[in-house]
Write a protein that holds these residues in place. Structure first.
Motif, PDB file in Angstrom:
ATOM      1  N   SER A  56      55.558 -21.411  97.844  1.00  0.00           N
ATOM      2  CA  SER A  56      55.776 -22.518  98.757  1.00  0.00           C
ATOM      3  C   SER A  56      57.098 -23.218  98.472  1.00  0.00           C
ATOM      4  CB  SER A  56      54.626 -23.513  98.609  1.00  0.00           C
ATOM      5  OG  SER A  56      54.856 -24.655  99.375  1.00  0.00           O
ATOM      6  N   SER A  90      55.312 -20.118 102.519  1.00  0.00           N
ATOM      7  CA  SER A  90      55.324 -21.258 103.426  1.00  0.00           C
ATOM      8  C   SER A  90      56.554 -22.117 103.165  1.00  0.00           C
ATOM      9  CB  SER A  90      54.055 -22.105 103.271  1.00  0.00           C
ATOM     10  OG  SER A  90      54.030 -22.749 102.017  1.00  0.00           O
ATOM     11  N   HIS A 108      55.764 -27.636 109.063  1.00  0.00           N
ATOM     12  CA  HIS A 108      55.106 -26.745 108.103  1.00  0.00           C
ATOM     13  C   HIS A 108      55.031 -25.362 108.744  1.00  0.00           C
ATOM     14  CE1 HIS A 108      52.474 -25.968 104.608  1.00  0.00           C
ATOM     15  NE2 HIS A 108      52.152 -24.954 105.376  1.00  0.00           N
ATOM     16  N   ASN A 110      54.347 -21.115 108.100  1.00  0.00           N
ATOM     17  CA  ASN A 110      53.651 -20.167 107.233  1.00  0.00           C
ATOM     18  C   ASN A 110      53.848 -18.749 107.760  1.00  0.00           C
ATOM     19  OD1 ASN A 110      51.604 -19.597 109.226  1.00  0.00           O
ATOM     20  ND2 ASN A 110      50.757 -21.616 108.779  1.00  0.00           N
TER      21      ASN A 110
END
Length: 127
Positions: A56, A90, A108, A110
């Motif tokens: 991430s 992500s 966000h 992903n």
């Protein structure tokens, strides 16, 4: 004159010290590029790849009062996407207004967003 505070954080590409150092260098480069933008007051870029936060990348910024968030967030996502952070599961990019902390936004992205990211920014570089 606005002060820029830049602090890179990471939690490694893997378990080795070399991989952690590499991810630290990459996040610091992204952070430095974003810190040069005229609307940026403060920015922090991080990467974590551990049991609780797998692959991430995060960008958190404070922008000058009234700044348009979209150009900054587009550039933040582009720089992370085209970086050699690997694996990359992500991307979270957030920005708030320096004078109104209630004004802000977050993106966000992903693996489900891979096609959109490739269309907009091109393919990721080899790891």
């Amino acid at each position: 004159m606005t002060a820029i505070v830049a602090v890179a954080s990471c939690s490694g590409l893997g378990d080795s010290p070399e991989e952690r150092a590499e991810s630290g260098v990459i996040t610091a480069e992204i952070q430095e590029a974003l810190a040069q933008r005229p609307e940026v007051v403060r920015v922090e870029v991080g990467y974590q790849n551990n049991i609780s936060n797998s692959a991430s990348a995060s960008v958190t910024a404070t922008l000058k009062a009234g700044a348009d968030f979209d150009p900054f967030l587009d550039e933040a996502v582009r720089l992370v996407w085209l970086s050699k952070l690997d694996p990359l599961g992500s991307i979270r990019a957030s920005a708030i207004d320096a004078e109104d902390i209630h004004r802000g936004t977050t993106r966000h992205l992903n693996p489900d967003d891979k096609a959109e990211l490739e269309r907009k920014y091109g393919p990721r570089p080899p790891g």
